[in-house]
Motif scaffolding. Sequence first.
Motif, PDB file in Angstrom:
ATOM      1  N   LEU A  58      -6.801  -9.245  -3.990  1.00  0.00           N
ATOM      2  CA  LEU A  58      -5.415  -8.916  -3.678  1.00  0.00           C
ATOM      3  C   LEU A  58      -5.012  -9.550  -2.359  1.00  0.00           C
ATOM      4  CD1 LEU A  58      -5.329  -5.094  -4.490  1.00  0.00           C
ATOM      5  CD2 LEU A  58      -4.259  -6.916  -5.816  1.00  0.00           C
ATOM      6  N   ALA A  59      -3.736  -9.874  -2.259  1.00  0.00           N
ATOM      7  CA  ALA A  59      -3.187 -10.295  -0.978  1.00  0.00           C
ATOM      8  C   ALA A  59      -3.221  -9.121  -0.004  1.00  0.00           C
ATOM      9  CB  ALA A  59      -1.754 -10.785  -1.154  1.00  0.00           C
ATOM     10  N   LYS A  60      -3.365  -9.414   1.260  1.00  0.00           N
ATOM     11  CA  LYS A  60      -3.278  -8.360   2.274  1.00  0.00           C
ATOM     12  C   LYS A  60      -1.890  -7.719   2.202  1.00  0.00           C
ATOM     13  CE  LYS A  60      -2.773  -9.529   6.564  1.00  0.00           C
ATOM     14  NZ  LYS A  60      -3.060 -10.078   7.920  1.00  0.00           N
ATOM     15  N   PRO A  61      -1.801  -6.397   2.139  1.00  0.00           N
ATOM     16  CA  PRO A  61      -0.490  -5.747   2.014  1.00  0.00           C
ATOM     17  C   PRO A  61       0.459  -6.123   3.147  1.00  0.00           C
ATOM     18  CG  PRO A  61      -2.214  -4.182   1.500  1.00  0.00           C
ATOM     19  CD  PRO A  61      -2.901  -5.405   2.045  1.00  0.00           C
ATOM     20  N   SER A  62       1.684  -6.448   2.753  1.00  0.00           N
ATOM     21  CA  SER A  62       2.722  -6.762   3.734  1.00  0.00           C
ATOM     22  C   SER A  62       3.579  -5.548   4.055  1.00  0.00           C
ATOM     23  CB  SER A  62       3.614  -7.897   3.216  1.00  0.00           C
ATOM     24  OG  SER A  62       4.204  -7.536   1.973  1.00  0.00           O
ATOM     25  N   SER A  63       3.439  -4.493   3.242  1.00  0.00           N
ATOM     26  CA  SER A  63       4.205  -3.266   3.447  1.00  0.00           C
ATOM     27  C   SER A  63       3.312  -2.064   3.184  1.00  0.00           C
ATOM     28  CB  SER A  63       5.409  -3.198   2.494  1.00  0.00           C
ATOM     29  OG  SER A  63       6.281  -4.293   2.700  1.00  0.00           O
ATOM     30  N   ILE A  64       3.572  -0.984   3.911  1.00  0.00           N
ATOM     31  CA  ILE A  64       2.899   0.291   3.685  1.00  0.00           C
ATOM     32  C   ILE A  64       3.989   1.343   3.519  1.00  0.00           C
ATOM     33  CG2 ILE A  64       1.322   2.029   4.592  1.00  0.00           C
ATOM     34  CD1 ILE A  64       0.099  -0.194   6.355  1.00  0.00           C
ATOM     35  N   LEU A  65       4.029   1.978   2.357  1.00  0.00           N
ATOM     36  CA  LEU A  65       5.007   3.026   2.099  1.00  0.00           C
ATOM     37  C   LEU A  65       4.295   4.373   2.197  1.00  0.00           C
ATOM     38  CD1 LEU A  65       7.686   3.000  -0.712  1.00  0.00           C
ATOM     39  CD2 LEU A  65       6.493   5.092  -0.088  1.00  0.00           C
TER      40      LEU A  65
ATOM     41  N   LEU B 131       0.849  -1.189   0.000  1.00  0.00           N
ATOM     42  CA  LEU B 131       0.000   0.000   0.000  1.00  0.00           C
ATOM     43  C   LEU B 131       0.882   1.235   0.000  1.00  0.00           C
ATOM     44  CD1 LEU B 131      -2.879   1.322   0.398  1.00  0.00           C
ATOM     45  CD2 LEU B 131      -2.343   1.316   2.852  1.00  0.00           C
ATOM     46  N   LEU B 132       0.559   2.199  -0.867  1.00  0.00           N
ATOM     47  CA  LEU B 132       1.206   3.508  -0.840  1.00  0.00           C
ATOM     48  C   LEU B 132       0.238   4.515  -0.233  1.00  0.00           C
ATOM     49  CD1 LEU B 132       3.754   5.200  -1.891  1.00  0.00           C
ATOM     50  CD2 LEU B 132       2.176   5.943  -3.696  1.00  0.00           C
ATOM     51  N   ASP B 133       0.631   5.090   0.867  1.00  0.00           N
ATOM     52  CA  ASP B 133      -0.156   6.051   1.645  1.00  0.00           C
ATOM     53  C   ASP B 133      -1.377   5.402   2.285  1.00  0.00           C
ATOM     54  OD1 ASP B 133       1.483   8.249   1.672  1.00  0.00           O
ATOM     55  OD2 ASP B 133       0.584   9.183  -0.087  1.00  0.00           O
ATOM     56  N   ALA B 134      -1.781   5.983   3.431  1.00  0.00           N
ATOM     57  CA  ALA B 134      -2.801   5.337   4.259  1.00  0.00           C
ATOM     58  C   ALA B 134      -3.936   6.268   4.645  1.00  0.00           C
ATOM     59  CB  ALA B 134      -2.141   4.765   5.521  1.00  0.00           C
ATOM     60  N   GLY B 135      -3.941   7.491   4.117  1.00  0.00           N
ATOM     61  CA  GLY B 135      -5.067   8.363   4.395  1.00  0.00           C
ATOM     62  C   GLY B 135      -5.133   8.832   5.842  1.00  0.00           C
ATOM     63  N   TYR B 136      -6.329   9.204   6.234  1.00  0.00           N
ATOM     64  CA  TYR B 136      -6.600   9.814   7.527  1.00  0.00           C
ATOM     65  C   TYR B 136      -6.951   8.728   8.546  1.00  0.00           C
ATOM     66  CZ  TYR B 136      -8.288  13.772  10.382  1.00  0.00           C
ATOM     67  OH  TYR B 136      -8.464  14.733  11.340  1.00  0.00           O
ATOM     68  N   ASN B 137      -6.716   9.027   9.803  1.00  0.00           N
ATOM     69  CA  ASN B 137      -7.008   8.066  10.866  1.00  0.00           C
ATOM     70  C   ASN B 137      -8.506   8.068  11.180  1.00  0.00           C
ATOM     71  OD1 ASN B 137      -6.947   6.335  13.049  1.00  0.00           O
ATOM     72  ND2 ASN B 137      -6.086   7.836  14.456  1.00  0.00           N
ATOM     73  N   GLN B 138      -9.252   7.291  10.404  1.00  0.00           N
ATOM     74  CA  GLN B 138     -10.689   7.164  10.603  1.00  0.00           C
ATOM     75  C   GLN B 138     -11.129   5.798  10.073  1.00  0.00           C
ATOM     76  OE1 GLN B 138     -12.278  10.449   8.420  1.00  0.00           O
ATOM     77  NE2 GLN B 138     -11.600   9.696   6.433  1.00  0.00           N
TER      78      GLN B 138
END
Length: 279
Positions: A63-70, A40-47
């Motif tokens: 999709l596979a569950k993301p193993s990394s968040i950039l 995943l690239l970017d994760a948005g707002y905490n909500q």
Amino acid sequence: MSVTNNKRLKIIRVPIPTPTLWPHTSTNCYLIGNEHESILLDAGYNQPETKQGLDEVIAKHNLAKPSSILLTHFHPDHAPGVLQLVDWEATIFCHFQEKEAILDAIAPINTVSVLKDGDELTVAGVKLQVIHAPGHTPGHLNLYIPSEKVLLAGDNILGEGTTWIGKPDGDMTDYIQALQRLQNLEINKLGPGHGDWVLAPHQQIQFVLDRRLQREQQIKELLADHKKVSTTELTKLIYQDHIHPSVFEVARRTTEAHLLKLVNEGIVFQEDSQFSLKA
């Protein structure tokens, strides 16, 4: 939501509702991968809407569950959403210059992995190139996928309008240099931090570069006419009440960033809060 994909890799833009700057109402997250591996690239707002929206897209596209968040950068509409995704147990990546700001943004999570310009990640057998593209923030990252000719540009490029650059995080010289570098990439499609896919990326990057250089010339002309002004006065002269009041402050900061660039270049003189052209 929109998708770029081939047999190996899907690149899915997921707009997540966020309290971001007008006229945008969402922040783009990008899922990259296939049924075996994704990031995943970017994760948005905490909500809660962040996790709900991403989980729905992951299921829909198998999709596979993301193993990394950039994370491209630490701003509140891009990073803190990782707090909604802790059950993924994903590794969180950011640029090393942004580490402390990211940790502040995602507390109580206290572990991130750092990247630098030129590092490569691999997902679903495809190489992703990390590009350090500062200006909006010191450690702002872009992600380039050479095999797909796709650039995920974070807040360096928007689907509509231009991003703001200014204190305490931004630097106009760095930003212009970053855009000039991005312009040299082989790109057919660009994923912005906000707004729809950009299908004419080189034209959009050039539009932003031209806008910044035109603004710089306008500032020099206004300083010549008005001799000595503050950033607030100069911003009012530039926009003439033609911008939404909610973005006046970021417009003022961007004006200030231009002024500080000109100060560093020896073109403009600063005395307290006043700016004037050097004789």
